[in-house]
Write a protein that holds these residues in place. Structure first.
Motif, PDB file in Angstrom:
ATOM      1  N   TYR A   9     -12.340   6.634  49.363  1.00 44.70           N
ATOM      2  CA  TYR A   9     -12.081   8.019  49.760  1.00 44.70           C
ATOM      3  C   TYR A   9     -11.616   8.065  51.206  1.00 44.70           C
ATOM      4  CZ  TYR A   9     -14.741   9.542  45.655  1.00 44.70           C
ATOM      5  OH  TYR A   9     -15.175   9.770  44.374  1.00 44.70           O
ATOM      6  N   SER A  10     -10.713   8.977  51.494  1.00 44.90           N
ATOM      7  CA  SER A  10     -10.319   9.211  52.878  1.00 44.90           C
ATOM      8  C   SER A  10     -11.400  10.051  53.546  1.00 44.90           C
ATOM      9  CB  SER A  10      -8.979   9.947  52.945  1.00 44.90           C
ATOM     10  OG  SER A  10      -9.126  11.274  52.464  1.00 44.90           O
ATOM     11  N   VAL A  11     -11.374  10.110  54.856  1.00 39.60           N
ATOM     12  CA  VAL A  11     -12.336  10.912  55.604  1.00 39.60           C
ATOM     13  C   VAL A  11     -12.207  12.384  55.198  1.00 39.60           C
ATOM     14  CG1 VAL A  11     -12.952  11.719  57.915  1.00 39.60           C
ATOM     15  CG2 VAL A  11     -12.470   9.296  57.526  1.00 39.60           C
ATOM     16  N   SER A  12     -11.004  12.865  55.040  1.00 33.95           N
ATOM     17  CA  SER A  12     -10.813  14.267  54.660  1.00 33.95           C
ATOM     18  C   SER A  12     -11.321  14.548  53.247  1.00 33.95           C
ATOM     19  CB  SER A  12      -9.347  14.691  54.812  1.00 33.95           C
ATOM     20  OG  SER A  12      -8.511  13.895  54.016  1.00 33.95           O
ATOM     21  N   GLU A  13     -11.188  13.579  52.348  1.00 38.97           N
ATOM     22  CA  GLU A  13     -11.717  13.753  50.992  1.00 38.97           C
ATOM     23  C   GLU A  13     -13.243  13.840  51.015  1.00 38.97           C
ATOM     24  OE1 GLU A  13      -8.574  11.601  47.993  1.00 38.97           O
ATOM     25  OE2 GLU A  13      -9.826  10.302  49.244  1.00 38.97           O
ATOM     26  N   TYR A  26     -16.624  11.643  60.812  1.00 39.76           N
ATOM     27  CA  TYR A  26     -16.388  10.639  61.859  1.00 39.76           C
ATOM     28  C   TYR A  26     -17.659  10.377  62.667  1.00 39.76           C
ATOM     29  CZ  TYR A  26     -11.335  10.404  61.145  1.00 39.76           C
ATOM     30  OH  TYR A  26     -10.085  10.194  60.620  1.00 39.76           O
ATOM     31  N   LYS A  38     -11.974   0.241  58.200  1.00 39.62           N
ATOM     32  CA  LYS A  38     -10.793   0.580  58.983  1.00 39.62           C
ATOM     33  C   LYS A  38      -9.628  -0.239  58.443  1.00 39.62           C
ATOM     34  CE  LYS A  38      -9.107   1.430  63.575  1.00 39.62           C
ATOM     35  NZ  LYS A  38      -9.409   1.426  65.000  1.00 39.62           N
ATOM     36  N   THR A  43      -6.614   4.740  60.229  1.00 39.03           N
ATOM     37  CA  THR A  43      -6.872   4.939  58.803  1.00 39.03           C
ATOM     38  C   THR A  43      -8.241   4.382  58.431  1.00 39.03           C
ATOM     39  OG1 THR A  43      -4.513   4.764  58.320  1.00 39.03           O
ATOM     40  CG2 THR A  43      -6.023   4.481  56.474  1.00 39.03           C
ATOM     41  N   TRP A  44      -9.117   5.279  58.004  1.00 39.71           N
ATOM     42  CA  TRP A  44     -10.465   4.919  57.579  1.00 39.71           C
ATOM     43  C   TRP A  44     -10.644   5.281  56.121  1.00 39.71           C
ATOM     44  CZ3 TRP A  44     -14.031   2.420  60.553  1.00 39.71           C
ATOM     45  CH2 TRP A  44     -13.783   2.338  61.929  1.00 39.71           C
ATOM     46  N   ARG A  45     -11.416   4.475  55.390  1.00 38.03           N
ATOM     47  CA  ARG A  45     -11.733   4.755  53.993  1.00 38.03           C
ATOM     48  C   ARG A  45     -13.223   4.503  53.772  1.00 38.03           C
ATOM     49  NH1 ARG A  45      -7.687   6.953  54.384  1.00 38.03           N
ATOM     50  NH2 ARG A  45      -5.764   6.703  53.212  1.00 38.03           N
TER      51      ARG A  45
END
Length: 64
Positions: A9-13, A26, A38, A43-45
């Motif tokens: 998942y992305s941070v926004s998800e 974050y 990272k 880009t973080w997941r």
């Protein structure tokens, strides 16, 4: 590869799923409460299994 790592998942998800601000996700990463990968640059997941564990721990903490 999804079977080995699981869903990412992305941070926004994650923020949307948990109904919190992106900055909160974050902060959890920075405080080592929610592990993240990272993938270069900014880009973080977050792995699905780490997110599930984070939620379960939050539920347990809320029961105390």
């Amino acid at each position: 590869m999804e079977n080995f790592i699981g869903k990412l998942y992305s941070v926004s998800e994650v923020a949307e799923l948990l109904n919190v601000d992106v900055k909160t996700v974050y902060l959890w990463q920075k405080e080592k409460k929610l592990p993240a990968l990272k993938l270069g640059g900014s880009t973080w997941r977050i792995r699905e299994q780490d997110l599930k564990l984070f939620i379960l721990e939050a539920i347990e903490e809320g029961r105390k």
